[in-house]
Design an enzyme around this catalytic site. Structure first.
Site, PDB file in Angstrom:
ATOM      1  N   ASP A  20       0.564  -1.470  -0.213  1.00  0.00           N
ATOM      2  CA  ASP A  20       0.003  -0.430  -0.099  1.00  0.00           C
ATOM      3  C   ASP A  20       0.694   0.856   0.278  1.00  0.00           C
ATOM      4  O   ASP A  20       2.423   1.237   0.140  1.00  0.00           O
ATOM      5  CB  ASP A  20      -1.206   0.011   1.506  1.00  0.00           C
ATOM      6  CG  ASP A  20      -1.421   1.269   1.593  1.00  0.00           C
ATOM      7  OD1 ASP A  20      -2.430   1.548   0.457  1.00  0.00           O
ATOM      8  OD2 ASP A  20      -1.825   1.826   2.496  1.00  0.00           O
ATOM      9  N   ASP A  22      -0.098   4.914   0.992  1.00  0.00           N
ATOM     10  CA  ASP A  22      -0.483   6.273   1.450  1.00  0.00           C
ATOM     11  C   ASP A  22      -0.923   6.046   3.070  1.00  0.00           C
ATOM     12  O   ASP A  22      -1.540   4.798   3.579  1.00  0.00           O
ATOM     13  CB  ASP A  22      -2.014   7.392   1.504  1.00  0.00           C
ATOM     14  CG  ASP A  22      -1.701   7.719  -0.263  1.00  0.00           C
ATOM     15  OD1 ASP A  22      -1.127   8.883   0.717  1.00  0.00           O
ATOM     16  OD2 ASP A  22      -2.363   7.396  -0.706  1.00  0.00           O
ATOM     17  N   ASP A 185      -2.020   0.208   6.021  1.00  0.00           N
ATOM     18  CA  ASP A 185      -2.676   0.573   7.023  1.00  0.00           C
ATOM     19  C   ASP A 185      -3.576   1.232   7.384  1.00  0.00           C
ATOM     20  O   ASP A 185      -4.207   0.724   8.688  1.00  0.00           O
ATOM     21  CB  ASP A 185      -1.811   1.490   7.252  1.00  0.00           C
ATOM     22  CG  ASP A 185      -2.378   2.516   6.023  1.00  0.00           C
ATOM     23  OD1 ASP A 185      -2.721   2.288   4.740  1.00  0.00           O
ATOM     24  OD2 ASP A 185      -2.687   4.229   6.360  1.00  0.00           O
TER      25      ASP A 185
HETATM   26  O1  LIG Z   1      -3.479   4.196   1.628  1.00  0.00           O
HETATM   27  P1  LIG Z   1      -3.667   3.886  -0.269  1.00  0.00           P
HETATM   28  O2  LIG Z   1      -2.025   3.706  -0.303  1.00  0.00           O
HETATM   29  O3  LIG Z   1      -4.603   3.576  -0.915  1.00  0.00           O
HETATM   30  O4  LIG Z   1      -4.388   5.608   0.253  1.00  0.00           O
HETATM   31  C1  LIG Z   1      -5.692   6.178  -0.481  1.00  0.00           C
HETATM   32  C2  LIG Z   1      -6.149   7.207  -0.169  1.00  0.00           C
HETATM   33  O5  LIG Z   1      -5.338   7.912  -1.373  1.00  0.00           O
HETATM   34  C3  LIG Z   1      -5.705   7.818   1.770  1.00  0.00           C
HETATM   35  O6  LIG Z   1      -5.712   6.750   2.623  1.00  0.00           O
HETATM   36 MG   LIG Z   2      -3.037   3.340   3.435  1.00  0.00          MG
END
Ligand SMILES: O=P(O)(O)OC[C@H](O)CO
Ligand SMILES: [Mg+2]
Length: 240
Positions: A20, A22, A185
């Site tokens: 992942d 963010d 996360d």
């Molecule tokens: O956590 P990610 O990388 O899937 O990003 C999702 C959004 O941009 C932020 O929550």
């Molecule tokens: Mg994330």
């Protein structure tokens, strides 16, 4: 802490890793929190972690709908207008994105050991470019990147689309989900990985309710605590 029933499935047989982005590789969740606190304050409301937990990891428009509906402001602010309002603040913040502890060490280690690695993020291409502009060299070690606006990602997390697309695109793909280890996360991201039949290590923000830790195969407090050999991956050679 781990889920004993699920732990055995893929341990020892991991061949590929999906990250992942963010809140896992990049410390960007704090930017979303900051702007959402500012916007809700305009309505004399507080942004809390129960709402944050429902939004994180999702595609922007899906998170926006949850935000306006659950905070009770949808009559005053549409999901689309919310995205417009937060955009100028995010545009200033994203280029300052920093790596999470242990992210660089783990990415470089797996790459050096020829373990295929990639990213599956809910974020769309324009925001991805802003967030990663100071980290291009490190992110170039990824075999591929699947973003939230990818045509194959019909539904965002917790749907498995992004992780399944990511597994298909490895050089020797599609990779058997049982051989994939996902790092996440967000509660929606952990569910997405399990919906894809994959193994998942969760690195949760300590402010998330502990009940969200039930689904993951392993919980660690930081990427610095990850022990690759527990998953059949080459161990770190440093003493950390
Ligand atoms: O956590 P990610 O990388 O899937 O990003 C999702 C959004 O941009 C932020 O929550
Ligand atoms: Mg994330």
């Amino acid at each position: 802490m781990s889920n004993p029933a699920a732990v055995t499935a893929g341990r020892g047989s991991i061949t590929h890793v999906i990250f992942d982005m963010d809140g896992l590789l990049l410390d960007t969740e704090k930017f979303y929190t900051e702007v959402q606190e500012i916007i809700l304050a305009r309505f004399n409301k507080k942004f809390d972690w129960s709402l944050k937990a429902k939004m994180m990891g999702r595609k922007a428009i899906e998170a926006a709908r949850i935000f306006v509906e659950e905070s009770g402001i949808s009559d005053s602010l549409s999901a689309e207008d919310f995205l417009v309002e937060r955009e100028s603040m995010l545009q200033d913040l994203f280029p300052t994105s920093e790596l999470m502890p242990g992210a660089s060490r783990l990415i470089k280690h797996l790459h050096a050991k020829n373990i295929p690695i990639c990213i599956a993020t809910g974020t769309h291409t324009r925001h991805y470019d802003l967030k990663t502009q100071r980290h291009r060299e490190l992110f170039s070690l990824m075999h591929h990147i699947v973003r939230g606006d990818d045509p194959e990602v019909k539904q965002g997390k917790p749907a498995p689309d992004g992780f399944l697309a990511a597994a298909r695109r490895f050089k020797d793909g599609p990779v058997d989900s049982q051989k994939v280890l996902v790092f996440e996360d967000a509660p929606s991201g952990v569910l997405a990985a399990k919906n894809a039949g994959m193994n998942v290590v969760m690195v949760p923000d300590p402010r998330l309710d502990i009940s969200y830790q039930d689904v993951a195969d392993q919980i660690i407090t930081s990427l610095l605590d990850f022990k690759p050999e527990e998953w059949g991956l080459p161990p770190f050679e440093d003493s950390n």
